[in-house]
Design a protein around this motif. Structure first.
Motif, PDB file in Angstrom:
ATOM      1  N   UNK A 166       0.820  17.428  -5.416  1.00 37.31           N
ATOM      2  CA  UNK A 166      -0.152  16.341  -5.441  1.00 37.31           C
ATOM      3  C   UNK A 166       0.153  15.298  -4.354  1.00 37.31           C
ATOM      4  N   UNK A 167       1.434  15.020  -4.147  1.00 41.90           N
ATOM      5  CA  UNK A 167       1.824  14.070  -3.100  1.00 41.90           C
ATOM      6  C   UNK A 167       1.426  14.602  -1.732  1.00 41.90           C
ATOM      7  N   UNK A 168       1.680  15.883  -1.469  1.00 40.87           N
ATOM      8  CA  UNK A 168       1.313  16.478  -0.189  1.00 40.87           C
ATOM      9  C   UNK A 168      -0.198  16.486   0.009  1.00 40.87           C
ATOM     10  N   UNK A 169      -0.956  16.818  -1.040  1.00 36.84           N
ATOM     11  CA  UNK A 169      -2.416  16.816  -0.944  1.00 36.84           C
ATOM     12  C   UNK A 169      -2.964  15.421  -0.691  1.00 36.84           C
ATOM     13  N   UNK A 170      -2.261  14.415  -1.180  1.00 35.14           N
ATOM     14  CA  UNK A 170      -2.691  13.029  -0.988  1.00 35.14           C
ATOM     15  C   UNK A 170      -2.300  12.491   0.386  1.00 35.14           C
ATOM     16  N   UNK A 171      -1.619  13.304   1.189  1.00 33.55           N
ATOM     17  CA  UNK A 171      -1.232  12.883   2.530  1.00 33.55           C
ATOM     18  C   UNK A 171       0.177  12.345   2.623  1.00 33.55           C
ATOM     19  N   UNK A 172       0.995  12.575   1.596  1.00 33.55           N
ATOM     20  CA  UNK A 172       2.376  12.120   1.625  1.00 33.55           C
ATOM     21  C   UNK A 172       3.201  12.905   2.627  1.00 33.55           C
ATOM     22  N   UNK A 173       4.103  12.212   3.289  1.00 34.40           N
ATOM     23  CA  UNK A 173       5.026  12.836   4.244  1.00 34.40           C
ATOM     24  C   UNK A 173       6.444  12.655   3.745  1.00 34.40           C
ATOM     25  N   UNK A 174       7.274  13.679   3.867  1.00 34.04           N
ATOM     26  CA  UNK A 174       8.669  13.597   3.469  1.00 34.04           C
ATOM     27  C   UNK A 174       9.449  12.943   4.603  1.00 34.04           C
ATOM     28  N   UNK A 175      10.098  11.834   4.317  1.00 29.35           N
ATOM     29  CA  UNK A 175      10.896  11.105   5.301  1.00 29.35           C
ATOM     30  C   UNK A 175      12.351  11.484   5.060  1.00 29.35           C
ATOM     31  N   UNK A 176      12.822  12.498   5.767  1.00 30.47           N
ATOM     32  CA  UNK A 176      14.150  13.050   5.503  1.00 30.47           C
ATOM     33  C   UNK A 176      15.257  12.032   5.756  1.00 30.47           C
ATOM     34  N   UNK A 177      15.040  11.115   6.677  1.00 36.13           N
ATOM     35  CA  UNK A 177      16.071  10.118   6.962  1.00 36.13           C
ATOM     36  C   UNK A 177      16.417   9.305   5.721  1.00 36.13           C
ATOM     37  N   UNK A 178      15.409   8.980   4.913  1.00 35.77           N
ATOM     38  CA  UNK A 178      15.627   8.177   3.713  1.00 35.77           C
ATOM     39  C   UNK A 178      15.454   8.986   2.429  1.00 35.77           C
ATOM     40  N   UNK A 179      15.179  10.269   2.575  1.00 32.68           N
ATOM     41  CA  UNK A 179      15.006  11.175   1.440  1.00 32.68           C
ATOM     42  C   UNK A 179      14.014  10.601   0.420  1.00 32.68           C
ATOM     43  N   UNK A 180      12.827  10.303   0.919  1.00 29.96           N
ATOM     44  CA  UNK A 180      11.774   9.747   0.083  1.00 29.96           C
ATOM     45  C   UNK A 180      10.414  10.151   0.646  1.00 29.96           C
TER      46      UNK A 180
END
Length: 177
Positions: free
Chosen positions: A143-157
């Protein structure tokens, strides 16, 4: 994801110019060879100033650096070219990008390094706006990915595209996140 939804979210694809069927709504960009003559239906914007330095490209093709080290060094080079990178980052948010390559193995090309750099720039922009979602969200990953969320690996969020989406995902999480 519909075309309208994708236009509102950050979207980058890597496509091989010889085998790709392209979505006409994406802006095609190449940092390598000028590929505009190969795609009549989708003219390619050529940005040679964003190509990796000849020295770095030679190190990758010569096997002197692995892919991870190549992407790290290429990102450092791209940090020095902030204006065209910001233009591409903004374009990925507004209309979507197709980064064109002549290589079938898209994980071993400059387009992959550029994509990762642009995603990192977008994550930093969202971070400054406070649009992060952390904690145990694995059950909401799709759901997060479908909503346009991006994984920020530097901050693991996860970084959400806007406040409304952030609030919607927050409301689906148990407890205080």
């Amino acid at each position: 994801m519909s075309t309208n939804d994708r236009r509102q979210a950050f979207h980058i694809e890597i496509r091989c110019v010889y085998s790709a069927t392209l979505d006409n709504t994406l802006t095609c960009v190449s940092v390598g060879a000028c590929l505009s003559e190969l795609r009549d239906a989708n003219p390619v914007t050529w940005l040679p100033e964003l190509a990796p330095s000849a020295e770095l490209a030679g190190q990758l093709t010569g096997g002197r650096v692995d892919e991870h080290e190549f992407r790290r060094r290429y990102s450092l080079e791209l940090e020095q070219r902030s204006e065209p990178c910001e233009w591409l980052r903004s374009g990925a948010c507004n209309f979507g990008l197709a980064l064109m390559t002549e290589d079938d193995d898209t994980s071993r090309c400059a387009a992959d390094g550029l994509k990762q750099h642009l995603e990192n720039l977008e994550c930093r922009r969202r971070w400054r706006k406070g649009l992060m979602i952390g904690g145990y969200v694995y059950h909401l990953k799709d759901e997060i990915e479908q909503a346009g969320g991006l994984w920020f690996s530097r901050h693991k969020t996860w970084m959400m595209p806007d406040r409304e989406t952030w609030e919607r995902i927050q409301s689906l999480l148990p407890g205080d996140f």
